[in-house]
Scaffold this active site. Structure first.
Site, PDB file in Angstrom:
ATOM      1  NE  ARG A  35      -3.475   0.015   2.909  1.00  0.00           N
ATOM      2  CZ  ARG A  35      -4.800   0.110   2.719  1.00  0.00           C
ATOM      3  NH1 ARG A  35      -5.331   1.244   2.338  1.00  0.00           N
ATOM      4  NH2 ARG A  35      -5.575  -0.914   2.952  1.00  0.00           N
ATOM      5  CD  GLU A  90     -10.274  28.605  12.175  1.00  0.00           C
ATOM      6  OE1 GLU A  90      -9.934  29.317  13.137  1.00  0.00           O
ATOM      7  OE2 GLU A  90     -10.226  27.361  12.204  1.00  0.00           O
ATOM      8  CD  GLU A  94      -8.041  32.499  14.666  1.00  0.00           C
ATOM      9  OE1 GLU A  94      -7.651  33.498  14.030  1.00  0.00           O
ATOM     10  OE2 GLU A  94      -7.434  31.412  14.657  1.00  0.00           O
ATOM     11  CD  GLU A 140      -3.657  42.600  21.863  1.00  0.00           C
ATOM     12  OE1 GLU A 140      -2.597  42.045  22.237  1.00  0.00           O
ATOM     13  OE2 GLU A 140      -3.755  43.809  21.618  1.00  0.00           O
TER      14      GLU A 140
END
Ligand SMILES: [Zn+2]
Length: 169
Positions: A35, A90, A94, A140
């Site tokens: 494989r 995201e 964030e 931040e």
């Protein structure tokens, strides 16, 4: 060369993998299972979002790579989401900011010391809501005027932001 898979043993039989020349490239291979383990770059997304005054939203990164440095809101795509869904997720995670698709700025490929080979898909988003509040991988989150922009830690982010700023400056 750093492998994106970073596996040493075959997940099926536990045999140690070898590197073998297959299709003109040295690939990870299990001789017992016959494989081939193909290594592919991982898709990541990032967002350029500006407020009504044209200030750019950046995050100070909580994690490596680029810990403590400024970057665009960004992260890994999850399965069952599109690149733009990942980018807007995201952004929200964030920074607390809700965005909407504006345009695709570009697709960049790069190699991260931490995550291996990446394909970075970077969008421009229009801000439609939310309140700025850093969380998740961001220490931040802050809007910067073009004059105050700190250096961005990632080359792809610098290029994409450069594309956006080129149009307004
Ligand atoms: Zn095997």
């Amino acid at each position: 060369m750093k492998s994106n898979l970073m596996i040493k043993y075959c997940p099926y039989c536990g045999n140690k993998l070898i590197r073998k020349m297959i299709e003109e490239r040295k690939r990870l291979f299990c001789p017992k299972c016959d494989r081939v383990y193909y290594e592919n770059p991982t898709p990541v997304v990032a967002v350029v979002a500006r407020d009504k005054e044209g200030q750019v939203l950046l995050v100070k990164r909580k994690l490596e790579p680029g810990k403590g440095r400024w970057a665009l809101p960004s992260g890994f795509m999850e399965i069952e989401e599109s690149p733009i869904q990942a980018a807007l997720r995201e952004l929200k995670e964030e920074t607390g900011i809700v965005g909407r698709f504006k345009r695709l700025i570009g697709v960049y490929s790069n190699k991260s010391e931490v995550h291996g080979y990446l394909v970075n898909i970077i969008y421009e988003a229009e801000i439609v809501g939310g309140n700025i509040c850093a969380s998740d991988d961001a220490e931040e989150a802050k809007f910067f005027t073009v004059e105050e922009l700190p250096p961005l830690v990632f080359q792809s982010h610098r290029e994409a932001l450069g594309e956006v700023l080129k149009q307004i400056l």
